[in-house]
Write an enzyme that holds these catalytic residues in place. Structure first.
Site, PDB file in Angstrom:
ATOM      1  N   GLY A 215     125.794 -14.011  25.169  1.00 27.88           N
ATOM      2  CA  GLY A 215     126.994 -13.172  25.044  1.00 27.88           C
ATOM      3  C   GLY A 215     126.630 -11.697  25.015  1.00 27.88           C
ATOM      4  O   GLY A 215     127.242 -10.877  25.715  1.00 27.88           O
ATOM      5  N   ILE A 216     125.618 -11.355  24.228  1.00 25.63           N
ATOM      6  CA  ILE A 216     125.196  -9.954  24.134  1.00 25.63           C
ATOM      7  C   ILE A 216     124.598  -9.505  25.472  1.00 25.63           C
ATOM      8  O   ILE A 216     124.803  -8.375  25.919  1.00 25.63           O
ATOM      9  CB  ILE A 216     124.143  -9.767  23.006  1.00 25.63           C
TER      10      ILE A 216
ATOM     11  N   GLU B 158     130.541 -15.860  31.569  1.00 25.45           N
ATOM     12  CA  GLU B 158     129.497 -16.498  30.761  1.00 25.45           C
ATOM     13  C   GLU B 158     129.836 -17.968  30.591  1.00 25.45           C
ATOM     14  O   GLU B 158     130.911 -18.318  30.112  1.00 25.45           O
ATOM     15  CB  GLU B 158     129.425 -15.824  29.379  1.00 25.45           C
TER      16      GLU B 158
ATOM     17  N   ILE C  35     126.095 -32.201  28.659  1.00 23.66           N
ATOM     18  CA  ILE C  35     127.087 -32.968  29.422  1.00 23.66           C
ATOM     19  C   ILE C  35     128.366 -32.150  29.609  1.00 23.66           C
ATOM     20  O   ILE C  35     128.939 -32.071  30.684  1.00 23.66           O
ATOM     21  CB  ILE C  35     127.404 -34.300  28.713  1.00 23.66           C
TER      22      ILE C  35
ATOM     23  N   PRO D 187     109.015 -23.552  28.822  1.00 23.75           N
ATOM     24  CA  PRO D 187     110.451 -23.817  28.583  1.00 23.75           C
ATOM     25  C   PRO D 187     111.333 -23.161  29.643  1.00 23.75           C
ATOM     26  O   PRO D 187     112.322 -23.762  30.096  1.00 23.75           O
ATOM     27  CB  PRO D 187     110.695 -23.203  27.196  1.00 23.75           C
TER      28      PRO D 187
ATOM     29  N   GLN E  51     110.461 -22.482  32.780  1.00 25.98           N
ATOM     30  CA  GLN E  51     110.313 -23.251  34.025  1.00 25.98           C
ATOM     31  C   GLN E  51     111.177 -24.505  33.986  1.00 25.98           C
ATOM     32  O   GLN E  51     111.849 -24.851  34.958  1.00 25.98           O
ATOM     33  CB  GLN E  51     108.856 -23.672  34.210  1.00 25.98           C
TER      34      GLN E  51
ATOM     35  N   CYS F  33     143.292  -9.139   4.788  1.00 24.35           N
ATOM     36  CA  CYS F  33     144.068 -10.365   4.945  1.00 24.35           C
ATOM     37  C   CYS F  33     144.082 -11.202   3.657  1.00 24.35           C
ATOM     38  O   CYS F  33     144.835 -10.882   2.739  1.00 24.35           O
ATOM     39  CB  CYS F  33     143.582 -11.164   6.152  1.00 24.35           C
TER      40      CYS F  33
ATOM     41  N   GLY G 138     141.903 -11.099   1.457  1.00 29.71           N
ATOM     42  CA  GLY G 138     141.485 -10.101   0.470  1.00 29.71           C
ATOM     43  C   GLY G 138     142.671  -9.259  -0.007  1.00 29.71           C
ATOM     44  O   GLY G 138     142.750  -8.878  -1.181  1.00 29.71           O
TER      45      GLY G 138
ATOM     46  N   HIS H 230     143.991  -7.424  10.202  1.00 31.60           N
ATOM     47  CA  HIS H 230     142.521  -7.409  10.349  1.00 31.60           C
ATOM     48  C   HIS H 230     142.097  -6.195  11.177  1.00 31.60           C
ATOM     49  O   HIS H 230     141.948  -6.317  12.395  1.00 31.60           O
ATOM     50  CB  HIS H 230     142.061  -8.663  11.093  1.00 31.60           C
TER      51      HIS H 230
ATOM     52  N   GLU I   6     139.306  -4.949  11.532  1.00 31.38           N
ATOM     53  CA  GLU I   6     137.950  -5.095  12.104  1.00 31.38           C
ATOM     54  C   GLU I   6     137.966  -5.451  13.579  1.00 31.38           C
ATOM     55  O   GLU I   6     137.028  -5.151  14.310  1.00 31.38           O
ATOM     56  CB  GLU I   6     137.132  -6.122  11.304  1.00 31.38           C
TER      57      GLU I   6
HETATM   58  N1  GLN Z   1     144.918 -17.877   4.090  1.00 34.51           N
HETATM   59  C1  GLN Z   1     145.727 -16.726   4.245  1.00 34.51           C
HETATM   60  C2  GLN Z   1     146.933 -16.982   5.120  1.00 34.51           C
HETATM   61  O1  GLN Z   1     146.968 -17.935   5.833  1.00 34.51           O
HETATM   62  C3  GLN Z   1     144.915 -15.564   4.794  1.00 34.51           C
HETATM   63  C4  GLN Z   1     144.433 -15.783   6.195  1.00 34.51           C
HETATM   64  C5  GLN Z   1     143.307 -14.859   6.607  1.00 34.51           C
HETATM   65  O2  GLN Z   1     142.634 -14.256   5.770  1.00 34.51           O
HETATM   66  N2  GLN Z   1     143.063 -14.732   7.899  1.00 34.51           N
HETATM   67  O3  GLN Z   1     147.877 -16.232   5.119  1.00 34.51           O
END
Ligand code: GLN
Length: 532
Positions: free
Chosen positions: A17-18, A140, A148, A187, A189, A380, A382, A505, A507
């Site tokens: 992937g990288i 990829e 298989i 490996p 080859q 999320c 968190g 999210h 991120e």
């Molecule tokens: N479990 C929580 C929800 O379903 C948070 C989901 C998550 O952190 N992606 O809402």
């Protein structure tokens, strides 16, 4: 359309992937528009129902597709926005073929892997390529040659090779070193032999290795595997994955691809090289912070890949070194003081998650961050646990909890209205891009610098509107909501160095050159709070 197909041999986890993301970046730097596709030979329709412990994180795209984490690598390296059509799985291909058969569209034919399944695979690849308006399509093929499951895909690739005029096959293999520090080519080859048995011949061989291969080893591989010497590329281990495009470039992969596909340099984009230089100079800076990530799959860092990368991007932008301390949430549940664990950290991050295991430990970590004024970022799950923590300990709602986690007199987090009655687990959460409206004069407004943002989501539960007023009476602010104002998206505590949590999210939208705003603000707070 020009095609570059990437396959893998010897074993999984070699960084196909990288490698592909890096090739994409190299070509993008030369002015080409690239479209990446990931083929996952598993039977799941998508990665949404897969356990991150087995398969790494589930990555979420803007359109709400839940996909393999490699699509995250493509988005980060190539700085593109992908959609669900960029991830092709066996499950998707077969269900399309079976549906077509039921509709009678095969007109009485016997439906077979060749040609019906392989035609479906080729059609999907070509459709995505054509629709994208790109110059080069990178595909990829997941798994290892010889599996298989990947056979129909490799057969489709074999057919395409005959049908397309501009086509290159890059095979990624392993060159291990013996205890005598001797590189072993067997490996490689063998895996090329496995490809040949399928009627495929590599044009370029990328060899993963501990250290760069010498000319004689490359010559040997070239001779045994029928490729040109310059087409054997060594990809040695590196601490920083973002350096891989530069390493491959130094090995001459770009020159070879350009020559074989008759590409000209259209422009010269140095943004990536500059970013790497900035990252390298970080290594000698003395701004060092440590961040605790309190998670459930803490032993498997790939479960939180995008978070790890987002931290790196933000660290590059503000010029500091970040060390991560992985803390298993369950370990915090036993009755002991948290200080020794958190004494040496400058920030606490609680990522997304599901289910009751470890949840109480995460709540303890959040309480520690709030009461000890340690910068905190909740994502999320968190975010939801932060709401529970302040509901219990600040708003004094005894035993407040999420209805995901058990019976409670105060379900401050509850199932989304539209989720009641949903039985299927796959693809049914609140997913992908949604607009978030930010209130003026808040930390959130400072963090993002605007009042309307779009971020990616993946959740089934949310803040119960019945408790919002009660919680907000206690110095806690929901500073971001959806358009209706009923759905809470951001929580902050104004009277805290940095206590910030998001239902979404962030991120997933972070890029090496464009860090995510909440991550950057979080690291800035960690640096600010940390005395040197
Ligand atoms: N479990 C929580 C929800 O379903 C948070 C989901 C998550 O952190 N992606 O809402």
């Amino acid at each position: 359309m020009k095609y570059i197909i990437v396959t893998g041999g010897v074993m999984s986890g070699l960084g196909k992937g990288i490698t592909m993301a890096s090739i994409g970046r190299i070509l993008k730097n030369r002015g080409y528009k690239i479209v990446p596709i990931k083929i996952d030979p598993y039977i799941n329709i998508d990665a949404g129902t897969m356990n991150p412990f087995q398969h790494g994180e589930v990555y979420v795209l803007g359109d709400g597709a839940e996909v393999d984490l490699d699509l995250g690598n493509y988005e980060r390296f190539m700085d593109v926005e992908l959609g669900r059509e960029h991830n092709i799985t066996t499950g998707l291909v077969y269900s399309a073929v079976i549906e077509r058969e039921r509709r009678g569209e095969y007109l009485g034919q016997t439906v077979q892997i060749i040609p019906h399944v392989t035609d479906e695979i080729k059609a999907r690849i070509r459709q995505v390529a054509a629709k994208s308006g790109a110059d080069i399509c990178l595909v990829e093929v997941g798994g290892t040659v010889g599996d298989i499951e990947s056979m129909p895909f490799l057969e489709a690739v074999r057919q395409m090779r005959g049908e397309e005029s501009d086509f290159l096959l890059v095979h990624v293999t392993l060159v291990p070193f013996t205890t005598l520090r001797e590189p072993k080519t067997k490996p490689t080859q063998h895996s090329v032999k496995a490809l040949l048995e399928l009627g495929l011949h590599p044009d370029i061989i990328v060899c993963r290795c501990k250290k760069a291969l010498k000319e004689d080893t490359k010559k040997k591989i070239a001779m045994f595997c029928n490729v040109k010497g310059e087409a054997v590329i060594s990809a040695q281990d590196t601490d920083d994955i973002y350096e891989v495009p530069l390493l491959l470039e130094q090995e001459g992969i770009a020159a070879y691809i350009m020559k074989e596909l008759q590409l000209k340099q259209l422009e010269e984009d140095n943004e990536w090289t500059k970013m790497i230089e900035r990252r390298k100079s970080l290594a000698i800076r003395d701004k060092k912070i440590q961040i605790a990530i309190v998670g459930k799959y803490a032993e498997l860092e790939d479960s939180y890949l995008s978070i790890k990368e987002a931290i790196k991007h933000a660290a590059t932008a503000i010029g500091c070194n970040v060390k991560l301390k992985w803390i298993e949430a369950e370990d915090l549940e036993v009755d002991k003081a948290l200080n020794p664990l958190f004494d040496d950290v400058h920030g606490i991050l609680v990522p997304g998650g599901f289910g009751v295991r470890g949840a109480e430990g995460k709540i303890k970590a959040i309480e520690y961050a709030r009461t000890n004024k340690v910068p905190f970022l909740g994502l999320c799950f968190g975010f939801q646990l932060a709401v529970i923590e302040v509901a219990r300990h600040v708003a004094k709602l005894k035993d407040a909890n999420s209805s995901e986690l058990g019976e409670t007199p105060h379900p401050v987090i509850a199932l989304l209205e539209e989720q009641r009655g949903v039985k299927n687990k796959g693809g049914t959460m609140r997913l992908g891009n949604h607009v978030v409206f930010i209130r003026g004069d808040t930390v959130a407004k400072k963090v993002y610098g605007k009042k309307r943002i779009v971020e990616r989501h993946r959740h089934r539960y949310e803040v119960n509107p019945e408790y919002i007023e009660r919680i907000e009476q206690e110095g806690i602010l929901f500073s971001g909501t959806d358009r209706s104002g009923v759905r809470m998206e951001i929580l902050e505590i104004p009277d805290h160095p940095f206590f910030f949590a998001t239902q979404f999210h962030p991120e997933f939208k972070s890029r090496p050159n464009k860090p995510s705003a909440p991550f950057k603000a979080f690291l800035e707070a960690c640096v600010r709070e940390h005395e040197y």
